[in-house]
Scaffold this active site. Structure first.
Site, mmCIF file in Angstrom:
data_model
loop_
_atom_site.group_PDB
_atom_site.id
_atom_site.type_symbol
_atom_site.label_atom_id
_atom_site.label_comp_id
_atom_site.label_asym_id
_atom_site.label_seq_id
_atom_site.Cartn_x
_atom_site.Cartn_y
_atom_site.Cartn_z
ATOM 1 C CD GLU A 17 -2.921 1.107 2.252
ATOM 2 O OE1 GLU A 17 -3.755 0.212 2.018
ATOM 3 O OE2 GLU A 17 -2.986 1.869 3.230
ATOM 4 C CG HIS A 77 -7.639 2.951 -0.735
ATOM 5 N ND1 HIS A 77 -7.331 2.754 0.588
ATOM 6 C CD2 HIS A 77 -7.126 1.883 -1.398
ATOM 7 C CE1 HIS A 77 -6.653 1.624 0.722
ATOM 8 N NE2 HIS A 77 -6.511 1.083 -0.473
ATOM 9 N N GLY A 108 -14.175 6.379 5.540
ATOM 10 C CA GLY A 108 -13.248 7.440 5.954
ATOM 11 C C GLY A 108 -13.527 7.804 7.403
ATOM 12 C CB ALA A 127 -17.887 1.718 3.897
ATOM 13 C CG HIS A 152 -14.519 0.915 13.063
ATOM 14 N ND1 HIS A 152 -15.035 2.000 13.734
ATOM 15 C CD2 HIS A 152 -13.804 1.417 12.033
ATOM 16 C CE1 HIS A 152 -14.650 3.112 13.117
ATOM 17 N NE2 HIS A 152 -13.904 2.783 12.082
ATOM 18 C CE LYS A 168 -17.186 -2.692 5.078
ATOM 19 N NZ LYS A 168 -16.238 -1.773 5.715
ATOM 20 C CD GLN A 179 -6.507 -0.468 10.767
ATOM 21 O OE1 GLN A 179 -5.488 -0.512 10.052
ATOM 22 N NE2 GLN A 179 -7.251 0.617 10.901
ATOM 23 C CE LYS A 275 8.616 4.653 6.652
ATOM 24 N NZ LYS A 275 8.144 4.159 7.929
#
Ligand code: FAD
Length: 292
Positions: A17, A77, A108, A127, A152, A168, A179, A275
């Protein structure tokens, strides 16, 4: 290429990512970092989106560049919480025009000043509403959603969290990405629970290599992640030595990934945070395992 098609292949694989720059001035250096990561040929790369929409243009630019120049499939995204229906429809058109086939549909984070606002008038509260909008757009997109092995932070309990996750997925998610987590047992237990609840779409575990001590607090705030003793000792011992912390953090993430592969997971997503050196060191650590 759609992520769900990539996931059908049982070969062990990895993806990374990246995040877009906040301003024009940061664009070239971010683009360069994402290209360095693309040169490692991960199975795909995801490009995050600024919740307020500020980086939306750059999300698509970077996702398109990775795909067209390096042949690496990308996911753009998209968040909805501070957006109007019209803005979201415009963004969906932009995604289609850019030839991107994969979208991560997110709510978000709610901006601090709106936390106590009356949400009944908002165009999007969850979402799942964005997932439904993407489905209704008839764009043949592969749609991903976020999930939380440690629930969450806004959820009352595990049951409620999984119930809304199922809503969802039923709205049209083709896959889920988790996550970050630092204890793989939390992931295994989460997978067991959601499968029991009838959520059957592929779930991609997200692993965050912690390469400096400052990231620890941020990770805790963002995800409320449980930090195992073994991880805490690494931060206590090496946190004040940047090179040592980086090496230890990469080793910890590598161990996590190897354990995931050993326990039947075929694909892992790494929060590589722009990175390239970290992405490369992880790929090198896994070279024989991934056959690269
Ligand atoms: P939702 O699925 O809407 O869930 C949010 C909360 O609402 C949960 O507690 C859920 O249980 C609850 N909920 C859902 N439906 C209902 C309902 N019908 N009624 C009541 N409650 C409900 N943020 C960004 O700004 N940009 C990014 O690019 C980004 N990428 C991410 C990628 C991943 C893999 C992950 C895990 C997170 C990402 N985030 C990103 C952060 C994410 O936006 C936040 O975690 C946000 O707080 C929740 O987004 P969500 O899509 O999971 O929301």
């Amino acid at each position: 290429m759609k992520i769900t098609d990539l996931l059908k292949d049982e070969t062990l694989s990895i993806s990374f990512e990246v995040f877009p720059p906040k301003t024009e001035s940061g664009y070239e250096s971010v683009k360069h970092a994402t290209e360095e990561i693309a040169r490692l040929h991960p199975s795909f790369m995801s490009v995050t989106y600024g919740a307020g929409g500020g980086t939306s243009k750059y999300t698509l630019d970077i996702a398109k560049n990775i795909k067209e120049r390096y042949g690496v499939p990308s996911i753009a995204h998209l968040t909805c919480v501070s957006s109007t229906k019209q803005t979201v429809r415009d963004r969906i058109n932009d995604i289609k025009e850019a030839g991107i086939q994969n979208v991560m549909a997110l709510r978000g984070d709610i901006p601090k000043d709106l936390c106590d606002a009356d949400r009944s008038e908002w165009d999007y509260r969850h979402a799942s509403e964005l997932v439904a909008e993407l489905k209704a757009a008839g764009a043949d997109l592969c749609i991903g959603g976020a999930c939380y092995p440690e629930i969450h932070p806004e959820s009352l309990d595990r049951r409620e969290d999984i119930k809304f996750l199922k809503e969802k997925v039923d709205a049209g998610c083709d896959f889920l990405t988790t996550q970050m987590f630092f204890d793989n047992n939390l992931l295994y237990s989460f997978l067991y629970k959601i499968r029991e609840f009838g959520i059957t779409v592929p779930v991609i575990p997200g692993v965050m290599p912690i390469t400096n001590a400052n990231q620890v607090d941020r990770a805790k705030t963002l995800s409320g992640s449980f930090m195992p003793e073994r991880f805490k000792s690494i931060v206590d011992k090496f946190g004040s030595d940047p090179d040592a912390m980086k090496q230890a953090g990469i080793a910890y993430a590598t161990d996590q990934i190897i354990d995931l592969y050993a326990n039947g997971i075929t694909h892992v997503h790494v929060y590589s945070m722009n990175k390239p050196d970290v992405a490369e060191r992880i790929m090198n650590n896994l070279s024989d395992i991934l056959g690269k």
